[in-house]
Scaffold this active site. Structure first.
Site, PDB file in Angstrom:
ATOM      1  N   CYS A 147     -23.805  40.063   2.241  1.00  0.00           N
ATOM      2  CA  CYS A 147     -22.861  40.518   1.222  1.00  0.00           C
ATOM      3  C   CYS A 147     -22.405  41.950   1.538  1.00  0.00           C
ATOM      4  CB  CYS A 147     -23.533  40.470  -0.155  1.00  0.00           C
ATOM      5  SG  CYS A 147     -22.408  40.916  -1.482  1.00  0.00           S
TER       6      CYS A 147
ATOM      7  N   CYS B 292     -25.760  46.772  -3.496  1.00  0.00           N
ATOM      8  CA  CYS B 292     -26.693  46.745  -4.642  1.00  0.00           C
ATOM      9  C   CYS B 292     -28.126  46.951  -4.116  1.00  0.00           C
ATOM     10  CB  CYS B 292     -26.578  45.421  -5.370  1.00  0.00           C
ATOM     11  SG  CYS B 292     -24.858  44.936  -5.664  1.00  0.00           S
TER      12      CYS B 292
ATOM     13  N   CYS C 188     -22.326  26.787 -14.428  1.00  0.00           N
ATOM     14  CA  CYS C 188     -22.241  28.244 -14.437  1.00  0.00           C
ATOM     15  C   CYS C 188     -22.075  28.664 -12.984  1.00  0.00           C
ATOM     16  CB  CYS C 188     -23.521  28.841 -15.021  1.00  0.00           C
ATOM     17  SG  CYS C 188     -23.505  30.653 -14.986  1.00  0.00           S
TER      18      CYS C 188
HETATM   19  N1  SAM Z   1     -22.652  38.535  -5.860  1.00  0.00           N
HETATM   20  C1  SAM Z   1     -22.482  38.198  -7.213  1.00  0.00           C
HETATM   21  C2  SAM Z   1     -22.662  39.379  -8.153  1.00  0.00           C
HETATM   22  O1  SAM Z   1     -23.326  40.318  -7.795  1.00  0.00           O
HETATM   23  O2  SAM Z   1     -22.134  39.315  -9.260  1.00  0.00           O
HETATM   24  C3  SAM Z   1     -23.378  37.061  -7.664  1.00  0.00           C
HETATM   25  C4  SAM Z   1     -24.810  36.939  -7.201  1.00  0.00           C
HETATM   26  S1  SAM Z   1     -25.931  38.232  -7.711  1.00  0.00           S
HETATM   27  C5  SAM Z   1     -27.351  37.840  -6.742  1.00  0.00           C
HETATM   28  C6  SAM Z   1     -26.312  37.861  -9.404  1.00  0.00           C
HETATM   29  C7  SAM Z   1     -27.219  38.793 -10.154  1.00  0.00           C
HETATM   30  O3  SAM Z   1     -28.566  38.576  -9.811  1.00  0.00           O
HETATM   31  C8  SAM Z   1     -27.040  40.283  -9.950  1.00  0.00           C
HETATM   32  O4  SAM Z   1     -25.981  40.789 -10.694  1.00  0.00           O
HETATM   33  C9  SAM Z   1     -28.362  40.843 -10.421  1.00  0.00           C
HETATM   34  O5  SAM Z   1     -28.287  41.202 -11.787  1.00  0.00           O
HETATM   35  C10 SAM Z   1     -29.326  39.695 -10.211  1.00  0.00           C
HETATM   36  N2  SAM Z   1     -30.279  40.019  -9.141  1.00  0.00           N
HETATM   37  C11 SAM Z   1     -29.999  40.094  -7.815  1.00  0.00           C
HETATM   38  N3  SAM Z   1     -31.084  40.452  -7.099  1.00  0.00           N
HETATM   39  C12 SAM Z   1     -32.085  40.612  -7.994  1.00  0.00           C
HETATM   40  C13 SAM Z   1     -33.458  40.986  -7.857  1.00  0.00           C
HETATM   41  N4  SAM Z   1     -33.992  41.284  -6.676  1.00  0.00           N
HETATM   42  N5  SAM Z   1     -34.217  41.040  -8.976  1.00  0.00           N
HETATM   43  C14 SAM Z   1     -33.669  40.737 -10.173  1.00  0.00           C
HETATM   44  N6  SAM Z   1     -32.387  40.383 -10.360  1.00  0.00           N
HETATM   45  C15 SAM Z   1     -31.594  40.326  -9.280  1.00  0.00           C
HETATM   46 FE1  SF4 Z   2     -23.913  41.038  -3.206  1.00  0.00          FE
HETATM   47 FE2  SF4 Z   2     -24.754  42.771  -5.034  1.00  0.00          FE
HETATM   48 FE3  SF4 Z   2     -24.339  40.172  -5.677  1.00  0.00          FE
HETATM   49 FE4  SF4 Z   2     -26.401  40.935  -4.090  1.00  0.00          FE
HETATM   50  S1  SF4 Z   2     -26.084  41.444  -6.248  1.00  0.00           S
HETATM   51  S2  SF4 Z   2     -25.061  39.193  -3.791  1.00  0.00           S
HETATM   52  S3  SF4 Z   2     -25.482  42.614  -2.906  1.00  0.00           S
HETATM   53  S4  SF4 Z   2     -22.824  41.680  -5.043  1.00  0.00           S
END
Ligand code: SAM
Ligand code: SF4
Ligand code: DTB
Length: 349
Positions: free
Chosen positions: A55, A59, A130
């Site tokens: 990605c 984050c 979802c």
């Molecule tokens: N890339 C998209 C986004 O960021 O909106 C969708 C996938 S992202 C993995 C979805 C959510 O999972 C993130 O916004 C975050 O709140 C949560 N998330 C991701 N990694 C995490 C982790 N290591 N521990 C807890 N929550 C996590």
């Molecule tokens: Fe990408 Fe951030 Fe979503 Fe992880 S949480 S998949 S780094 S946008």
């Protein structure tokens, strides 16, 4: 009266709720919870990572960011039929909602037809759909709505003040704009955050204040406990006090009395007592199945045992006659355990 949603919460009011003695806070949250929901019922969602890793976003909590070396194997978008196979399996196991997640900043135009087919396919199975794909344009949100999408997940993650410590490749305002595009398209909103990223209690106040002043409230509010990812900048973050986690669930329940509050990522590392307290405080939704997106979740059998010990059961969703005839693995496992313990109780009397 306290169950009519309000959208004019002040940050001071939210802070005052966090400051209540634990028992007072839980009593208040549970009373509100009971007035809107059956307190013994849980909404069950199963996750599927439809596109994993690489990605472009940074984050700091995420296993899937291409900025860190987390050892994750990246995969391109799964084939539609493969995703639907997993949805069928999730349904047979007892999930009523199938949540598809993609590691994108925003969905590429060329992938939209496949994504729409996934949403349509999940709907055709009689499940709620979802999806979470990153930022959406108004047009992409409308296309997903037309395909029948029920929920779009897009988390605010933390307070506006702390956000820049965690993500630099997009802004809080970007997140709010996508949430608005989703709303305008008529899709229900799933929006929450993560605890345990080194933030302060005031950031928990700030996150919940933002969520509770959205109008309408997100229908679904996932509260994640950070899954610490080796190789990510937050690999050694201090764990959150479980009571602070439960407090956050309780305050979310009070602020957003009609929303489903989800005890989301992090149950794998949480004691069962803390989970039970979170259900008492108003959490009424979980991710079910051994895997979240890339990390572990409690096994189905551990969850069946816990729910049975607590006398909890999955939410029943209106289904057609044929679908209702099939009992899910979760429902029959809970029933079987109930019969066994009834037998045991009879034997020891
Ligand atoms: N890339 C998209 C986004 O960021 O909106 C969708 C996938 S992202 C993995 C979805 C959510 O999972 C993130 O916004 C975050 O709140 C949560 N998330 C991701 N990694 C995490 C982790 N290591 N521990 C807890 N929550 C996590
Ligand atoms: Fe990408 Fe951030 Fe979503 Fe992880 S949480 S998949 S780094 S946008
Ligand atoms: C949400 O709030 N939590 C889910 C879902 N929405 C997409 C994701 C949790 C991911 C946990 C870390 C992982 O498995 O990679």
């Amino acid at each position: 009266m306290e169950n009519t949603p309000r959208h004019d919460w002040t940050r001071a009011e939210v802070k005052a709720l966090f400051a209540l003695p634990f028992n007072d806070l839980l009593f208040k949250a549970h009373s509100i919870h009971r007035a809107s929901f059956d307190p013994n019922e849980l909404q069950i969602s199963t996750l599927c990572s439809i596109k994993t890793g690489a990605c472009p976003e940074d984050c700091k909590y995420c296993a899937q960011s291409g900025h860190y070396n987390t050892g994750l194997e990246k995969e391109k978008l799964m084939a539609v039929e493969k995703v639907l196979e997993q949805a069928r399996e999730a349904k047979a196991n007892g999930a009523t909602r199938f949540c598809m997640g993609a590691a994108w900043r925003s969905p590429p135009a060329k992938e939209m037809p496949a994504l729409l087919a996934m949403v349509q396919g999940v709907k055709a199975l009689g499940m709620e759909s979802c999806i979470t794909l990153g930022m959406l344009s108004p047009d992409q949100a409308r296309q997903l709505a037309d395909a029948g999408l029920d929920y779009y997940n897009h988390n605010l993650d933390t307070s506006p003040e702390y956000y820049g410590e965690i993500i630099t490749t997009r802004t809080y305002q970007d997140r709010l704009e996508t949430l608005q595009n989703v709303r305008d398209a008529g899709v229900k909103v799933c929006c929450g955050g993560i605890l345990g990223m080194g933030e302060s209690q005031d950031d928990h106040v700030g996150l919940l204040h933002q969520l509770a002043t959205l109008k309408p409230h997100p229908e679904s509010v996932p509260i994640n406990m950070l899954m610490r990812i080796q190789g990510s900048p937050l690999e050694n973050a201090e764990p959150v006090d479980p009571f602070q986690f439960v407090r956050t669930v309780a305050v979310a329940r009070i602020l957003m009395p009609q929303s489903r509050v989800r005890l989301a990522a992090g149950r794998e590392n949480m004691h069962e007592e803390a989970q039970a307290l979170a259900y008492f405080a108003g959490a009424n939704s979980i991710f079910y199945g051994e895997k979240l997106l890339t990390t572990k979740n409690p096994s189905a059998s551990r969850d069946v045992q816990l729910l049975q010990r607590l006398g909890m059961r999955p939410e029943v969703v209106e289904q057609s006659h044929d679908e209702a005839a099939e009992e899910s693995a979760l429902a029959s496992a809970l029933k079987k355990r109930a019969d066994e313990s009834a037998f045991y109780d009879a034997a020891v009397v």
